[in-house]
Design an enzyme around this catalytic site. Sequence first.
Site, mmCIF file in Angstrom:
data_model
loop_
_atom_site.group_PDB
_atom_site.id
_atom_site.type_symbol
_atom_site.label_atom_id
_atom_site.label_comp_id
_atom_site.label_asym_id
_atom_site.label_seq_id
_atom_site.Cartn_x
_atom_site.Cartn_y
_atom_site.Cartn_z
ATOM 1 N N ARG A 20 4.854 -16.149 -3.029
ATOM 2 C CA ARG A 20 5.974 -15.235 -3.318
ATOM 3 C C ARG A 20 7.062 -15.895 -4.173
ATOM 4 O O ARG A 20 8.253 -15.667 -3.990
ATOM 5 C CB ARG A 20 6.576 -14.704 -2.003
ATOM 6 C CG ARG A 20 5.629 -13.773 -1.282
ATOM 7 C CD ARG A 20 6.288 -13.176 -0.066
ATOM 8 N NE ARG A 20 6.453 -14.156 0.990
ATOM 9 C CZ ARG A 20 7.281 -14.032 2.026
ATOM 10 N NH1 ARG A 20 8.029 -12.945 2.122
ATOM 11 N NH2 ARG A 20 7.366 -14.959 2.935
ATOM 12 N N LEU A 22 7.972 -15.363 -7.148
ATOM 13 C CA LEU A 22 8.794 -14.464 -7.958
ATOM 14 C C LEU A 22 9.916 -13.851 -7.120
ATOM 15 O O LEU A 22 11.052 -13.716 -7.583
ATOM 16 C CB LEU A 22 7.923 -13.361 -8.588
ATOM 17 C CG LEU A 22 8.648 -12.459 -9.585
ATOM 18 C CD1 LEU A 22 9.267 -13.267 -10.728
ATOM 19 C CD2 LEU A 22 7.702 -11.397 -10.149
ATOM 20 N N LYS A 23 9.605 -13.519 -5.883
ATOM 21 C CA LYS A 23 10.627 -12.951 -4.997
ATOM 22 C C LYS A 23 11.770 -13.954 -4.805
ATOM 23 O O LYS A 23 12.944 -13.618 -4.945
ATOM 24 C CB LYS A 23 9.993 -12.606 -3.647
ATOM 25 C CG LYS A 23 10.942 -12.015 -2.628
ATOM 26 C CD LYS A 23 10.237 -11.882 -1.279
ATOM 27 C CE LYS A 23 11.111 -11.251 -0.225
ATOM 28 N NZ LYS A 23 11.298 -9.801 -0.447
ATOM 29 N N ASP A 624 5.704 10.038 14.560
ATOM 30 C CA ASP A 624 6.127 10.017 13.156
ATOM 31 C C ASP A 624 4.947 10.112 12.215
ATOM 32 O O ASP A 624 3.977 9.366 12.359
ATOM 33 C CB ASP A 624 6.872 8.702 12.857
ATOM 34 C CG ASP A 624 8.214 8.627 13.572
ATOM 35 O OD1 ASP A 624 8.863 9.682 13.725
ATOM 36 O OD2 ASP A 624 8.618 7.515 13.956
ATOM 37 N N HIS A 666 8.306 13.460 12.556
ATOM 38 C CA HIS A 666 9.299 13.194 11.510
ATOM 39 C C HIS A 666 8.593 12.878 10.204
ATOM 40 O O HIS A 666 7.570 12.198 10.188
ATOM 41 C CB HIS A 666 10.191 12.015 11.904
ATOM 42 C CG HIS A 666 10.961 11.458 10.740
ATOM 43 N ND1 HIS A 666 11.990 12.139 10.145
ATOM 44 C CD2 HIS A 666 10.820 10.307 10.040
ATOM 45 C CE1 HIS A 666 12.447 11.429 9.126
ATOM 46 N NE2 HIS A 666 11.758 10.308 9.034
ATOM 47 N N GLU A 690 13.678 15.148 5.637
ATOM 48 C CA GLU A 690 14.746 14.752 4.734
ATOM 49 C C GLU A 690 15.187 15.954 3.913
ATOM 50 O O GLU A 690 14.359 16.680 3.388
ATOM 51 C CB GLU A 690 14.230 13.674 3.783
ATOM 52 C CG GLU A 690 15.304 13.169 2.861
ATOM 53 C CD GLU A 690 14.739 12.444 1.665
ATOM 54 O OE1 GLU A 690 13.953 11.516 1.860
ATOM 55 O OE2 GLU A 690 15.101 12.831 0.549
ATOM 56 N N HIS A 719 20.292 7.057 3.286
ATOM 57 C CA HIS A 719 20.059 6.158 2.156
ATOM 58 C C HIS A 719 21.342 5.873 1.383
ATOM 59 O O HIS A 719 21.383 4.993 0.552
ATOM 60 C CB HIS A 719 19.022 6.752 1.212
ATOM 61 C CG HIS A 719 17.749 7.109 1.912
ATOM 62 N ND1 HIS A 719 17.558 8.332 2.505
ATOM 63 C CD2 HIS A 719 16.635 6.394 2.146
ATOM 64 C CE1 HIS A 719 16.359 8.353 3.062
ATOM 65 N NE2 HIS A 719 15.782 7.196 2.852
HETATM 66 N N1 GLN Z 1 10.981 6.333 13.950
HETATM 67 C C1 GLN Z 1 11.048 5.605 12.726
HETATM 68 C C2 GLN Z 1 12.450 5.065 12.542
HETATM 69 O O1 GLN Z 1 13.374 5.687 12.973
HETATM 70 C C3 GLN Z 1 10.726 6.469 11.535
HETATM 71 C C4 GLN Z 1 10.810 5.695 10.248
HETATM 72 C C5 GLN Z 1 10.384 6.437 9.025
HETATM 73 O O2 GLN Z 1 10.313 7.635 8.999
HETATM 74 N N2 GLN Z 1 10.098 5.752 7.945
HETATM 75 O O3 GLN Z 1 12.651 4.031 11.939
HETATM 76 ZN ZN ZN Z 2 11.858 8.788 7.609
#
Ligand code: GLN
Ligand code: ZN
Length: 784
Positions: A20, A22-23, A624, A666, A690, A719
């Site tokens: 790694r 480059l990182k 999820d 989710h 989202e 985000h």
């Molecule tokens: N349950 C996970 C979290 O809250 C869901 C993460 C995700 O959707 N990427 O981190």
């Molecule tokens: Zn998510």
Amino acid sequence: MTWSSIPIATLGTPRIGPRRELKTALESFWSGQSDEAALLKTAAGLRAANWERQKALGIRVIPSNDFSLYDQVLDTSVMVGAIPAAYGWRGGKVPLATYFAMARGAQGADPDHACAHGHAGHGHGVPAQEMTKWFDTNYHYMVPEFTADQAFTLASLKAVDEFLEAKALGHHTRPVLLGPVTFLKLGKSKDPSLDPLSLLHRLMPVYIDILRRLSANGADWVQMDEPCLVLDLDTATQLALRDAYGMIAYALPHLKIMLATYFGGLGDNLDTALALPVAGLHLDLVRAPDQLDAVLAKAPRGLVLSLGVIDGRNVWRADLSALLDRLGPVVTRRGTDHLQLAPSCSLLHVPIDLELETDLDPDVKSWLAFSLQKMDELATLSAALSGERERVADKLAASSQAAAARKASPKVHNPAVAARTASIASTLKQRDSAFPLRAQVQRRRFGLPAFPTTTIGSFPQTSDVRKARSAYAKGTLDDAAYERFLREETERTVRWQEEIGLDVLVHGEFERNDMVQYFGEQLSGFAFTKHAWVQSYGSRYVRPPILFGDVSRPSAMTVSWWAYAQSLTSKPMKGMLTGPVTILNWSFVRNDIPRSDACRQIAFAIRDEVEDLEAAGAAIIQIDEAALREGLPLRKSDWKTYLDWAVECFRICASGVADETQIHTHMCYSEFNDIIDAIAAMDADVISIETSRSKMELLDAFRTYKYPNEIGPGVYDIHSPRVPEIGEMTELMALARQRLADGQLWVNPDCGLKTRKWEKVRPALANMVAAARALRSSVQEAAE
Ligand code: GLN
Ligand code: ZN
């Protein structure tokens, strides 16, 4: 008969360095600890080592310009001067600062992304360019951005510079360029009336300019990547390809173009591809082995065919004898001088060197091949096909032996798992009652207020949490101390959620390193590596789990953490699981059974966990499926098959519980319109998604489609580093209420809070609860 040997080509190699490097160099540069010269020196060193290694392994067609400091699509935007005005570039050489501003944003922007697997951060200052997935890989590219008055100009000579750099080191390379049509098609415009393809005629002079310079400096072949050729293409795109390559052939009649296609078969674009005036065509014969016959039947004799026979997308060792059986007749038919052997696509998508994995199970290791091992496989194939079978007899034997051992290994095959997944009774994928009845039972059980509030699962993974985890991994923190630490974090988080008045709580996921790895490590059938990193985007690399065998669950995975968290509160505590499709899509998956079968095995393991959680008392369980959408096949005609088994797998997990147990799911995206039926067919009682960044645009899907179950459209954009105001969130809920009934709606953030800071999370969630309360009282007032 003796043959001249078949050249081996690579289309691109991993750029991150075996350790790694480059990182490290990038992050040190970004933090101001080292200067530009140091970064560029590391980069040049990585390129030189890459070229040298390929030469040593017998690669004859070595690429240049496959290196990138961040992303090859961003490099292309910069090459053609497609640099949005916001980045303040005024012509001339593009400064590194501008390049990285496009990649990561500048001044006050937030380069850290909440989802480990997507989404550019944004904030004050200049935001980064949008980022999205490169075809169906887990690599993310920076989306080119065009305007209606877009002008293009040659703004970077990187392709020429790196060709000359290689030349100075004694390597005559085949430079790689992202082709103009795919480049335009990957781009976007803020002005929806602009079709990027309409810019082709403005763009082509820049491509011709760079190609001319490459040619003038000694390049005889150039690889042009046009992976768009494996997608469903409209006539306009087919014509654009014809125009673009016609212009190149006209301007540079002596330059040979290797047109590279990958990630699928040419299918109905075969005639389009074969009609282009190019000297070579690269085919992905791993994803689409069957296309070879059609191509052989139609390809003009003089066309050089690059046969992509070694899997550039996965980590498995090839069965070389089986490949030789397939390739022998091709060589006989076409001769060796118009063939090349290559990986199916750039090796960017696989780890670099298997030899670094000293702790891997030796059997599993013997079934794998990473980038360097794949090049060696190509060398063996080429030798065997070129009359030197004797010389490589040992390698061929070892390959056959590994293939046979894998096929027979009890580490791979578990008859109990096979039996369980062989036939799936319909009752296994069907809740006892339909949603309306379940909803009634659940409403009575939970007595939640209107617009109930919850979060997606994780809470901030502070540096303390990360330190404790790494100390535990190193052995400097013992089991008991680590457990105590995690319990304290969990307890604090549960108490705090109670305090601010959230309705349905989570435990915070402090014990989890990653939402897939955490489960993979507890399931049998998965292996984990130490150094097998692949680039996800920029300096973010991932080490996907390797799913090598039948999946079973030796013991419960999450029940004790859930039980501890629930013991702290009388509010409902969600059980928190990762779904089978997401586990599959974020792993290297075995290639000896269909993906759907592997997914079903994971689904049964998760189903058992769901049932154990329910038996332990969990009333609400979230599964999820963050990565369900990104598994969609590239061709629309393949969507239904995928969605059918993906939905079935989710239902297998979710259907073992009683009506009164509430299943949540989710998903971290909002492009739902085209798969809304499948989402509804999952039949989760509640889904969180989202939406906040798109201002509830996603809910357009719900204008015509009556989504039947409950839904939490994320109102807090995690985000963004900004703390959302109460009013912003009530406004978003008002938009949601235009499309969905009040009884359907939940209030939640749009993703997990893992990468966020407590300082932001605290006020943001307090505001979110206040927004839900405000909404409840205004609805009540309106009713009175
Ligand atoms: N349950 C996970 C979290 O809250 C869901 C993460 C995700 O959707 N990427 O981190
Ligand atoms: Zn998510």
